[in-house]
Design a protein around this motif. Sequence first.
Motif, PDB file in Angstrom:
ATOM      1  N   VAL A 195       0.774  -1.289   0.116  1.00 40.77           N
ATOM      2  CA  VAL A 195       0.065  -0.070  -0.060  1.00 40.77           C
ATOM      3  C   VAL A 195       1.153   1.266   0.051  1.00 40.77           C
ATOM      4  CG1 VAL A 195      -1.714   1.259   1.467  1.00 40.77           C
ATOM      5  CG2 VAL A 195      -1.873  -0.985   1.091  1.00 40.77           C
ATOM      6  N   MET A 196       2.001   1.243   0.759  1.00 41.14           N
ATOM      7  CA  MET A 196       2.923   2.227   0.882  1.00 41.14           C
ATOM      8  C   MET A 196       3.365   2.570  -0.744  1.00 41.14           C
ATOM      9  SD  MET A 196       6.701   2.530   2.898  1.00 41.14           S
ATOM     10  CE  MET A 196       7.214   1.252   1.564  1.00 41.14           C
ATOM     11  N   LEU A 197       3.868   1.571  -1.399  1.00 50.87           N
ATOM     12  CA  LEU A 197       4.386   1.581  -2.565  1.00 50.87           C
ATOM     13  C   LEU A 197       3.283   2.350  -3.501  1.00 50.87           C
ATOM     14  CD1 LEU A 197       6.172  -1.612  -3.149  1.00 50.87           C
ATOM     15  CD2 LEU A 197       7.271   0.777  -2.908  1.00 50.87           C
ATOM     16  N   VAL A 198       1.821   1.881  -3.348  1.00 51.11           N
ATOM     17  CA  VAL A 198       0.863   2.451  -4.214  1.00 51.11           C
ATOM     18  C   VAL A 198       0.579   4.095  -4.063  1.00 51.11           C
ATOM     19  CG1 VAL A 198      -1.542   2.568  -4.423  1.00 51.11           C
ATOM     20  CG2 VAL A 198      -0.524   0.363  -4.309  1.00 51.11           C
ATOM     21  N   LEU A 199       0.765   4.309  -2.801  1.00 52.05           N
ATOM     22  CA  LEU A 199       0.726   5.967  -2.526  1.00 52.05           C
ATOM     23  C   LEU A 199       1.775   6.621  -2.807  1.00 52.05           C
ATOM     24  CD1 LEU A 199      -0.405   5.382   1.556  1.00 52.05           C
ATOM     25  CD2 LEU A 199      -1.683   6.399  -0.479  1.00 52.05           C
ATOM     26  N   LEU A 200       2.739   6.173  -3.008  1.00 57.12           N
ATOM     27  CA  LEU A 200       4.087   6.767  -3.448  1.00 57.12           C
ATOM     28  C   LEU A 200       4.066   6.873  -4.911  1.00 57.12           C
ATOM     29  CD1 LEU A 200       6.894   5.350  -0.872  1.00 57.12           C
ATOM     30  CD2 LEU A 200       5.975   7.857  -1.158  1.00 57.12           C
ATOM     31  N   PHE A 201       3.918   5.668  -5.497  1.00 61.68           N
ATOM     32  CA  PHE A 201       4.238   5.906  -7.037  1.00 61.68           C
ATOM     33  C   PHE A 201       3.113   5.581  -7.922  1.00 61.68           C
ATOM     34  CE2 PHE A 201       7.970   4.367  -4.623  1.00 61.68           C
ATOM     35  CZ  PHE A 201       8.763   5.377  -4.904  1.00 61.68           C
ATOM     36  N   LEU A 202       1.869   4.855  -7.467  1.00 62.49           N
ATOM     37  CA  LEU A 202       0.967   4.498  -8.448  1.00 62.49           C
ATOM     38  C   LEU A 202      -0.452   4.858  -8.411  1.00 62.49           C
ATOM     39  CD1 LEU A 202       1.470   0.368  -7.876  1.00 62.49           C
ATOM     40  CD2 LEU A 202       2.539   2.206  -9.640  1.00 62.49           C
ATOM     41  N   THR A 203      -0.683   6.079  -7.661  1.00 58.57           N
ATOM     42  CA  THR A 203      -1.897   6.819  -7.436  1.00 58.57           C
ATOM     43  C   THR A 203      -2.311   7.337  -8.819  1.00 58.57           C
ATOM     44  OG1 THR A 203      -0.907   8.714  -6.521  1.00 58.57           O
ATOM     45  CG2 THR A 203      -1.716   7.237  -4.875  1.00 58.57           C
ATOM     46  N   PRO A 204      -1.600   7.889  -9.740  1.00 57.27           N
ATOM     47  CA  PRO A 204      -2.111   8.402 -11.253  1.00 57.27           C
ATOM     48  C   PRO A 204      -2.630   7.406 -11.909  1.00 57.27           C
ATOM     49  CG  PRO A 204       0.053   9.130 -10.465  1.00 57.27           C
ATOM     50  CD  PRO A 204      -0.097   8.314  -9.450  1.00 57.27           C
ATOM     51  N   LEU A 205      -2.187   5.911 -11.488  1.00 58.47           N
ATOM     52  CA  LEU A 205      -2.858   4.976 -12.534  1.00 58.47           C
ATOM     53  C   LEU A 205      -4.341   4.693 -12.098  1.00 58.47           C
ATOM     54  CD1 LEU A 205       0.401   2.412 -12.445  1.00 58.47           C
ATOM     55  CD2 LEU A 205      -0.425   4.308 -14.153  1.00 58.47           C
ATOM     56  N   LEU A 206      -4.611   5.230 -10.858  1.00 52.82           N
ATOM     57  CA  LEU A 206      -5.866   4.736 -10.435  1.00 52.82           C
ATOM     58  C   LEU A 206      -7.113   5.755 -10.868  1.00 52.82           C
ATOM     59  CD1 LEU A 206      -4.728   3.310  -6.967  1.00 52.82           C
ATOM     60  CD2 LEU A 206      -5.933   2.213  -8.979  1.00 52.82           C
ATOM     61  N   TYR A 207      -6.463   6.822 -11.309  1.00 56.95           N
ATOM     62  CA  TYR A 207      -7.468   8.149 -11.748  1.00 56.95           C
ATOM     63  C   TYR A 207      -8.791   7.627 -12.418  1.00 56.95           C
ATOM     64  CZ  TYR A 207      -9.042  12.796 -13.427  1.00 56.95           C
ATOM     65  OH  TYR A 207      -9.806  13.789 -13.663  1.00 56.95           O
ATOM     66  N   HIS A 208      -8.361   6.927 -13.503  1.00 58.95           N
ATOM     67  CA  HIS A 208      -9.859   6.451 -14.171  1.00 58.95           C
ATOM     68  C   HIS A 208     -10.477   5.182 -13.789  1.00 58.95           C
ATOM     69  CE1 HIS A 208      -8.958   9.501 -17.473  1.00 58.95           C
ATOM     70  NE2 HIS A 208      -7.706   8.996 -17.235  1.00 58.95           N
ATOM     71  N   LEU A 209     -10.138   4.916 -12.460  1.00 53.13           N
ATOM     72  CA  LEU A 209     -10.865   3.538 -11.965  1.00 53.13           C
ATOM     73  C   LEU A 209     -12.583   4.293 -11.533  1.00 53.13           C
ATOM     74  CD1 LEU A 209     -11.236   0.725 -10.581  1.00 53.13           C
ATOM     75  CD2 LEU A 209     -10.595   2.005  -8.563  1.00 53.13           C
ATOM     76  N   PRO A 210     -13.509   3.419 -12.370  1.00 56.25           N
ATOM     77  CA  PRO A 210     -14.723   3.878 -12.400  1.00 56.25           C
ATOM     78  C   PRO A 210     -15.445   3.694 -10.846  1.00 56.25           C
ATOM     79  CG  PRO A 210     -14.498   2.596 -14.305  1.00 56.25           C
ATOM     80  CD  PRO A 210     -13.375   2.332 -13.478  1.00 56.25           C
ATOM     81  N   GLN A 211     -16.262   4.604 -10.415  1.00 54.07           N
ATOM     82  CA  GLN A 211     -16.706   4.644  -9.084  1.00 54.07           C
ATOM     83  C   GLN A 211     -17.770   3.322  -8.906  1.00 54.07           C
ATOM     84  OE1 GLN A 211     -16.240   6.341  -6.482  1.00 54.07           O
ATOM     85  NE2 GLN A 211     -15.821   8.304  -7.227  1.00 54.07           N
ATOM     86  N   ALA A 212     -18.439   2.877 -10.130  1.00 63.16           N
ATOM     87  CA  ALA A 212     -19.337   1.753 -10.146  1.00 63.16           C
ATOM     88  C   ALA A 212     -18.468   0.466  -9.741  1.00 63.16           C
ATOM     89  CB  ALA A 212     -19.799   1.682 -11.538  1.00 63.16           C
ATOM     90  N   VAL A 213     -17.438   0.259 -10.167  1.00 58.58           N
ATOM     91  CA  VAL A 213     -16.611  -0.785 -10.016  1.00 58.58           C
ATOM     92  C   VAL A 213     -16.296  -1.040  -8.535  1.00 58.58           C
ATOM     93  CG1 VAL A 213     -14.073  -1.869 -10.295  1.00 58.58           C
ATOM     94  CG2 VAL A 213     -15.025  -0.637 -12.145  1.00 58.58           C
ATOM     95  N   LEU A 214     -15.773   0.295  -7.788  1.00 57.92           N
ATOM     96  CA  LEU A 214     -15.688  -0.021  -6.316  1.00 57.92           C
ATOM     97  C   LEU A 214     -17.266  -0.397  -5.735  1.00 57.92           C
ATOM     98  CD1 LEU A 214     -13.508   2.992  -5.736  1.00 57.92           C
ATOM     99  CD2 LEU A 214     -12.876   0.849  -5.941  1.00 57.92           C
ATOM    100  N   ALA A 215     -18.229   0.202  -6.105  1.00 61.47           N
ATOM    101  CA  ALA A 215     -19.444  -0.352  -5.726  1.00 61.47           C
ATOM    102  C   ALA A 215     -19.893  -1.433  -5.676  1.00 61.47           C
ATOM    103  CB  ALA A 215     -20.528   0.879  -6.346  1.00 61.47           C
ATOM    104  N   VAL A 216     -19.632  -2.186  -6.748  1.00 59.86           N
ATOM    105  CA  VAL A 216     -19.824  -3.662  -7.069  1.00 59.86           C
ATOM    106  C   VAL A 216     -18.822  -4.389  -5.900  1.00 59.86           C
ATOM    107  CG1 VAL A 216     -19.789  -5.430  -8.726  1.00 59.86           C
ATOM    108  CG2 VAL A 216     -20.803  -3.562  -9.243  1.00 59.86           C
ATOM    109  N   ILE A 217     -17.731  -4.091  -5.910  1.00 59.09           N
ATOM    110  CA  ILE A 217     -16.833  -4.760  -4.914  1.00 59.09           C
ATOM    111  C   ILE A 217     -17.572  -4.649  -3.538  1.00 59.09           C
ATOM    112  CG2 ILE A 217     -14.441  -4.350  -3.771  1.00 59.09           C
ATOM    113  CD1 ILE A 217     -13.315  -3.555  -6.557  1.00 59.09           C
TER     114      ILE A 217
END
Length: 714
Positions: free
Chosen positions: A471-493
Motif C-alpha cells: 500500500v505504501m508503494l501504491v501511495l508513493l508511485f501508483l496513485t496516478p494510475l487509479l485516476y480512471h477507476l470507475p466508481q461503479a467498480v468500487l460499488a460492486v466490490i
Amino acid sequence: MRPAPMLKTVFPFLNWFPLSGDRLRGDLIAGITVALVLVPQSMAYAQLAGLPVVYGLYASFMPVIIASLWGSLPQLHTGPVAMLSLMSAAAVLPLAALGSEDFIVLSVMLALMVGVLRLVLGLLRMGILVNFLSSPVIVGFTNAAALIIGLSQLSKILNVPFPRTDNFVLDLWTVIVQLPQTHLPTLLFALATFVIIIGARRVIPKIPGVLLAVVLLTLLSWWIGFERNQSVPLDAIQDQEARTLAAGFASTARAIDSLGTTTARINQDMRDLISADDADRFAEVALLEADLRVLTREMNQRKLANNERQVALHNLRFEHVLTEDGRDLFYRHGAVPADVEADGHTWRISKVDGDQIKMMGGGAVVGAIPAGLPSFQVPEMRMDFFWTLFPSALVMALIGFMEATSISKAIAAQTRERVDTSKELVGQGLANIVGSFFSSYTVSGSFSRSAVAAKNGAKTGLFAIISAIAVMLVLLFLTPLLYHLPQAVLAVIVMMAVFGLINIRSLVRAWKIERQEALVGLITFIATLAMAPQLANGILLGAGLAIVLFLVRTMQPRTDILGRRPDGSLAGVSTNEVEPLGNRFIVVRFDGSLNFVNASRFEDVLLEARAKNPQARAVLIDGSGINDIDVTGEERLRDVIETFRDNGVELYFSSLKSQVYETLRRGKLFNLLDETHFMRTKRTAIDFMKETFDTGEAPRPAPPAVGPSTPVLG
C-alpha cells in the motif's frame, strides 16, 4: 537466546522468530496476495465511510502494521471493513457535510475514540462484554447492515444522486425512483465488474477477481474516455429553470454552513455554562437548548430542500456548445439553437459549488488521488461532538471486536492457533489509536482478507506488514494510475463483499429452537433497517431486548408439579397428561436460581400448587434445578415455610446442590426447618412422601438426613 515470556507478552510479535525459509516464503506470498485485494477494497470502503478514497489507503498502512505486531492471531488482517465504514459515515454524517474537512476530522477523531475504548476493554480483560449480544441479535443486525451497505452503493451503479438524510429507507426510495435516469455506460461497467469477479473465481481462482476487474476496467475507462467533466460558471447554463435551481442550491448550502457554525457555537456555550459555578446557568442552558432545537430543525429542513434540488438538477439533460469566441454553453436537451452545433454528448449537472457548476458528460471515476504517505499529526478533538459520538464509538468498538473475534476463532479452528480475545482487543485498540495519528478512520479485522491470508499460507503477522508495504508503494508511485477507476467498480466490490454476510438460515434455525429469541433477532433486523443510517441504535435496541428477555426468563423460570408417566419417568403435569405423584403431597420442580429477581415467583408457584391441591399436607421441592440462592431468596424461603406451617403444611427438599445447601446452613435456616426435611435423592424423597402422607397415618420420621458436612448430590 529466546525472549523471556514476559517480553513476549508485552511484544507478542517476538513469537514470530526465528523465521524459517518456509515461513518467510508463505508470509511473502500471502502478503502480496492480500495486498492485491486490499488496495481496491480499501478505496471502496473509504467511499462507504463518506471519505475520499485515499483515506482507505491511509487506513491500510499504519493500522495494519500495528495490529499485526500486537494482535493475538497471526493470520488476522486488520484494515478498513464494510460494516464499520458505514457505521462511521452514519455517526459523523449528522454532524458535518459528507466529504468535508470537518467530516474527515470527526471520522479520524471517531477512530481514536474507538481505539481507546478497545484498548481499555482489552487491558481490563473485558472481552466478555460482547456476550451481551446474543446470536440472533448479531445475525439480525449483520443481515440488516449488509443490506444497508450493499443497497447504499446502488446510486453509484446507476450514477444518480443518493441524498443522505436520517432516514435510509426514504433515501433508498429516492434512488429507486431515479431508475429511468440510469446512466447506461455506468451500469455496463458495474455488470462487467460482477462478471469478471465471478468468472475469475471459477476459471482462474488463483488470480484475485477484484484486482483483475480493477485493472481491466480502469484501462477500458481510460481508453474510451469514460469520464468527461467540465466546470463552468452559472451563466454558462442556458436554461432559466436550471439556473434558478442551482442558485437556490448554492444559497441554501451557504445557509446550512452558517447554521452548522452557529449550532457548534451554541453547543460550546452550553458546555461552558454547565461547567461554570453559576446559579442561573440552568435557565440559560435551557434557553440555549431551545434555540439549538429550532436551528437543528431548520438545518434539517434546508438539507431536505437541497436534496430535492440536487435530484431535480441531475434529472435535467443538456447539450454542450462551444461558441466561436471559445465560451462553453449548455442548452437543455432539444433546445439548442438551429444555427449552432452541439458536441453530440448528453451532459448532466453533477455538483453545484457556489457559482461554479460541475457538468458531467460521462461516468464517475475515482479521480485524482494525493500521492505520498500520510503525515504524522495529532487528531483534532472536537469536544463539542464527543458525547454525541460516544454511543456510536462504543457500539463500533464492540461490533468490531465481535467481528474480529469471530474471524479469529474461525481461522484458529483450522490453524489450531490459540486466540486471546483480550490481547486481540489491545491490538485492535492500538491499531486505531496509532492510525488516527496518520489520518486513518476506524479499522477492524477483515474476514475476506484474513481468509485469503490463511489460504495462501500466512504463518506470522509479517504477511500483513508486507501488504502494508505494498500500500505504501501504491501511495508513493501508483496513485496516478487509479485516476480512471470507475466508481461503479468500487460499488460492486462493496456489494459483493457484504451480500455474502447475509445469513437467513441462522434466523430460521433460531425460530425452530426458540421463537422468542428469533423474534428479538427479527426485531433487531427491522429496527436496524428502520433506524438506518444510525446502525448503532438498531443493535442497542436488540441487545436491550435480549437482556430484557433474559431477565423475564430469570424472573419466570420453568416450574411445574411433577407426575409420573406410564414408563415410570417423571414429567410436568401441565405439559403432559399425567396425574400428580400423590394425593396428600405435591412435588414441585423449580428450574432456576432462587434470588431477588424470582423469589416472589418462587413463593407464588408454591401457593398456586397448594391452591390446586388443598388436601395436600406436604410439599416436596425438587431442588436439582436450583443452582444458587441469595439473601432475598433465603428470606423468602423462610416466609414460605412459616406460611405453610401455619396452614398445617410441611416443606421438604430433595436433590439440593452442595452450594445451595451450604448457603442455607450458613443462614441458620435449620433453626426453622431441621435437617430431616432435606433428602439426598429424588427417589428417596418421593418414597418417603408416599409412605408418610398418602397412607393417612401420622407423619413418620424422615430417612437419614444429609448432614452439614456431607456433599449433596443433584
